[in-house]
Design a protein around this motif. Sequence first.
Motif, PDB file in Angstrom:
ATOM      1  N   TRP A  44      71.025 128.696 -15.574  1.00 51.09           N
ATOM      2  CA  TRP A  44      72.377 128.220 -15.892  1.00 51.09           C
ATOM      3  C   TRP A  44      73.366 128.736 -14.842  1.00 51.09           C
ATOM      4  CZ3 TRP A  44      77.239 129.982 -17.093  1.00 51.09           C
ATOM      5  CH2 TRP A  44      78.099 129.044 -17.689  1.00 51.09           C
ATOM      6  N   LEU A  45      73.264 130.025 -14.504  1.00 49.42           N
ATOM      7  CA  LEU A  45      74.153 130.579 -13.479  1.00 49.42           C
ATOM      8  C   LEU A  45      73.965 129.840 -12.156  1.00 49.42           C
ATOM      9  CD1 LEU A  45      73.978 134.473 -13.918  1.00 49.42           C
ATOM     10  CD2 LEU A  45      75.797 132.934 -14.628  1.00 49.42           C
ATOM     11  N   ASP A  46      72.713 129.580 -11.785  1.00 51.99           N
ATOM     12  CA  ASP A  46      72.424 128.873 -10.533  1.00 51.99           C
ATOM     13  C   ASP A  46      73.079 127.493 -10.525  1.00 51.99           C
ATOM     14  OD1 ASP A  46      70.870 131.052  -9.806  1.00 51.99           O
ATOM     15  OD2 ASP A  46      68.959 130.063 -10.235  1.00 51.99           O
ATOM     16  N   LEU A  91      68.607 139.955 -17.380  1.00 53.14           N
ATOM     17  CA  LEU A  91      69.099 138.756 -18.062  1.00 53.14           C
ATOM     18  C   LEU A  91      68.701 137.485 -17.311  1.00 53.14           C
ATOM     19  CD1 LEU A  91      72.703 139.905 -19.005  1.00 53.14           C
ATOM     20  CD2 LEU A  91      70.915 139.248 -20.619  1.00 53.14           C
ATOM     21  N   CYS A  92      68.669 137.568 -15.993  1.00 54.88           N
ATOM     22  CA  CYS A  92      68.405 136.397 -15.156  1.00 54.88           C
ATOM     23  C   CYS A  92      66.930 136.175 -14.847  1.00 54.88           C
ATOM     24  CB  CYS A  92      69.154 136.524 -13.835  1.00 54.88           C
ATOM     25  SG  CYS A  92      70.939 136.416 -14.026  1.00 54.88           S
ATOM     26  N   ASN A  93      66.109 137.218 -14.942  1.00 56.22           N
ATOM     27  CA  ASN A  93      64.730 137.113 -14.467  1.00 56.22           C
ATOM     28  C   ASN A  93      63.636 137.491 -15.456  1.00 56.22           C
ATOM     29  OD1 ASN A  93      65.458 136.358 -11.711  1.00 56.22           O
ATOM     30  ND2 ASN A  93      66.315 138.412 -11.611  1.00 56.22           N
ATOM     31  N   ASP A  94      63.947 138.261 -16.469  1.00 52.80           N
ATOM     32  CA  ASP A  94      62.928 138.747 -17.404  1.00 52.80           C
ATOM     33  C   ASP A  94      62.946 137.902 -18.679  1.00 52.80           C
ATOM     34  OD1 ASP A  94      61.260 140.126 -19.132  1.00 52.80           O
ATOM     35  OD2 ASP A  94      62.163 142.090 -18.736  1.00 52.80           O
ATOM     36  N   THR A  95      61.961 137.026 -18.795  1.00 55.35           N
ATOM     37  CA  THR A  95      61.926 136.104 -19.940  1.00 55.35           C
ATOM     38  C   THR A  95      61.658 136.825 -21.271  1.00 55.35           C
ATOM     39  OG1 THR A  95      59.607 135.615 -19.491  1.00 55.35           O
ATOM     40  CG2 THR A  95      61.240 134.104 -18.571  1.00 55.35           C
ATOM     41  N   ASP A  96      61.178 138.064 -21.223  1.00 55.00           N
ATOM     42  CA  ASP A  96      60.915 138.828 -22.450  1.00 55.00           C
ATOM     43  C   ASP A  96      62.111 139.680 -22.895  1.00 55.00           C
ATOM     44  OD1 ASP A  96      58.294 137.868 -22.666  1.00 55.00           O
ATOM     45  OD2 ASP A  96      57.554 139.430 -21.307  1.00 55.00           O
ATOM     46  N   VAL A 102      75.765 140.303 -25.011  1.00 61.78           N
ATOM     47  CA  VAL A 102      76.044 138.870 -25.116  1.00 61.78           C
ATOM     48  C   VAL A 102      77.561 138.642 -25.164  1.00 61.78           C
ATOM     49  CG1 VAL A 102      75.779 136.802 -26.554  1.00 61.78           C
ATOM     50  CG2 VAL A 102      73.841 138.344 -26.214  1.00 61.78           C
ATOM     51  N   LEU A 103      78.264 139.478 -25.920  1.00 62.51           N
ATOM     52  CA  LEU A 103      79.721 139.345 -26.004  1.00 62.51           C
ATOM     53  C   LEU A 103      80.380 139.596 -24.648  1.00 62.51           C
ATOM     54  CD1 LEU A 103      80.595 141.047 -29.415  1.00 62.51           C
ATOM     55  CD2 LEU A 103      80.450 138.609 -28.887  1.00 62.51           C
ATOM     56  N   LYS A 104      79.891 140.582 -23.910  1.00 64.89           N
ATOM     57  CA  LYS A 104      80.441 140.871 -22.581  1.00 64.89           C
ATOM     58  C   LYS A 104      80.217 139.693 -21.629  1.00 64.89           C
ATOM     59  CE  LYS A 104      80.141 145.914 -22.534  1.00 64.89           C
ATOM     60  NZ  LYS A 104      79.579 147.072 -21.811  1.00 64.89           N
ATOM     61  N   ILE A 105      79.031 139.099 -21.707  1.00 63.66           N
ATOM     62  CA  ILE A 105      78.718 137.947 -20.855  1.00 63.66           C
ATOM     63  C   ILE A 105      79.627 136.774 -21.210  1.00 63.66           C
ATOM     64  CG2 ILE A 105      76.962 136.201 -20.329  1.00 63.66           C
ATOM     65  CD1 ILE A 105      76.370 138.798 -18.933  1.00 63.66           C
ATOM     66  N   LYS A 106      79.783 136.516 -22.511  1.00 64.22           N
ATOM     67  CA  LYS A 106      80.634 135.409 -22.965  1.00 64.22           C
ATOM     68  C   LYS A 106      82.072 135.599 -22.478  1.00 64.22           C
ATOM     69  CE  LYS A 106      82.091 133.002 -27.164  1.00 64.22           C
ATOM     70  NZ  LYS A 106      82.271 131.745 -26.530  1.00 64.22           N
ATOM     71  N   LYS A 107      82.587 136.818 -22.584  1.00 60.36           N
ATOM     72  CA  LYS A 107      83.953 137.109 -22.138  1.00 60.36           C
ATOM     73  C   LYS A 107      84.075 136.938 -20.618  1.00 60.36           C
ATOM     74  CE  LYS A 107      87.465 140.725 -22.320  1.00 60.36           C
ATOM     75  NZ  LYS A 107      87.779 142.090 -22.737  1.00 60.36           N
ATOM     76  N   ALA A 108      83.076 137.415 -19.878  1.00 57.38           N
ATOM     77  CA  ALA A 108      83.098 137.296 -18.417  1.00 57.38           C
ATOM     78  C   ALA A 108      83.065 135.832 -17.993  1.00 57.38           C
ATOM     79  CB  ALA A 108      81.910 138.046 -17.812  1.00 57.38           C
ATOM     80  N   LEU A 109      82.223 135.041 -18.638  1.00 58.55           N
ATOM     81  CA  LEU A 109      82.139 133.621 -18.288  1.00 58.55           C
ATOM     82  C   LEU A 109      83.446 132.900 -18.610  1.00 58.55           C
ATOM     83  CD1 LEU A 109      78.499 132.786 -19.402  1.00 58.55           C
ATOM     84  CD2 LEU A 109      79.379 133.008 -17.064  1.00 58.55           C
ATOM     85  N   LYS A 110      84.080 133.294 -19.704  1.00 62.60           N
ATOM     86  CA  LYS A 110      85.367 132.690 -20.056  1.00 62.60           C
ATOM     87  C   LYS A 110      86.407 133.006 -18.974  1.00 62.60           C
ATOM     88  CE  LYS A 110      88.465 132.019 -23.921  1.00 62.60           C
ATOM     89  NZ  LYS A 110      88.729 132.291 -25.332  1.00 62.60           N
ATOM     90  N   GLN A 111      86.392 134.236 -18.458  1.00 62.68           N
ATOM     91  CA  GLN A 111      87.316 134.614 -17.387  1.00 62.68           C
ATOM     92  C   GLN A 111      87.046 133.804 -16.124  1.00 62.68           C
ATOM     93  OE1 GLN A 111      86.844 138.833 -16.853  1.00 62.68           O
ATOM     94  NE2 GLN A 111      87.915 139.339 -18.740  1.00 62.68           N
ATOM     95  N   LEU A 112      85.781 133.388 -15.935  1.00 67.28           N
ATOM     96  CA  LEU A 112      85.404 132.588 -14.773  1.00 67.28           C
ATOM     97  C   LEU A 112      85.606 131.089 -15.013  1.00 67.28           C
ATOM     98  CD1 LEU A 112      82.167 134.514 -13.757  1.00 67.28           C
ATOM     99  CD2 LEU A 112      84.317 134.425 -12.470  1.00 67.28           C
ATOM    100  N   GLY A 113      86.162 130.745 -16.184  1.00 64.24           N
ATOM    101  CA  GLY A 113      86.468 129.348 -16.477  1.00 64.24           C
ATOM    102  C   GLY A 113      85.357 128.579 -17.166  1.00 64.24           C
ATOM    103  N   ASP A 139      74.508 129.793 -26.781  1.00 62.98           N
ATOM    104  CA  ASP A 139      73.319 128.933 -26.909  1.00 62.98           C
ATOM    105  C   ASP A 139      73.078 128.118 -25.643  1.00 62.98           C
ATOM    106  OD1 ASP A 139      72.705 129.767 -29.447  1.00 62.98           O
ATOM    107  OD2 ASP A 139      73.649 128.069 -30.441  1.00 62.98           O
ATOM    108  N   ASP A 140      74.141 127.798 -24.915  1.00 63.17           N
ATOM    109  CA  ASP A 140      74.000 127.004 -23.697  1.00 63.17           C
ATOM    110  C   ASP A 140      73.251 127.746 -22.593  1.00 63.17           C
ATOM    111  OD1 ASP A 140      75.428 125.082 -25.021  1.00 63.17           O
ATOM    112  OD2 ASP A 140      77.074 124.970 -23.575  1.00 63.17           O
ATOM    113  N   TYR A 141      73.351 129.065 -22.584  1.00 64.78           N
ATOM    114  CA  TYR A 141      72.703 129.817 -21.509  1.00 64.78           C
ATOM    115  C   TYR A 141      71.680 130.841 -21.986  1.00 64.78           C
ATOM    116  CZ  TYR A 141      77.010 132.410 -22.579  1.00 64.78           C
ATOM    117  OH  TYR A 141      78.045 133.013 -23.219  1.00 64.78           O
TER     118      TYR A 141
END
Length: 74
Positions: A14-16, A39-44, A52-63, A69-71
């Motif tokens: 998704w990031l890519d 998060l990006c490479n380890d499927t386990d 997850v909350l930190k990632i969601k907040k960071a992505l929101k800051q990036l627009g 669920d999308d990522y």
Amino acid sequence: MFGLGKKRTKFGRWLDRQGIKQIEIEKKANLGRATVSRLCNDTDYRPKYETVLKIKKALKQLGHDVPPDDYFGM
């Protein structure tokens, strides 16, 4: 595209597709390089809810105001 042929997680792919670099997520989410790499490479790897909350907040800051669920596919 990125990663020199390594398998990527849904989040990594998704990031890519969005053109977001892991370093941007590290800084915006205030997470360590190892955590973002897992998060990006380890499927386990299953992130903590706080991560997850930190990632969601960071992505929101990036627009990118999208549900985890999308990522993460949770």
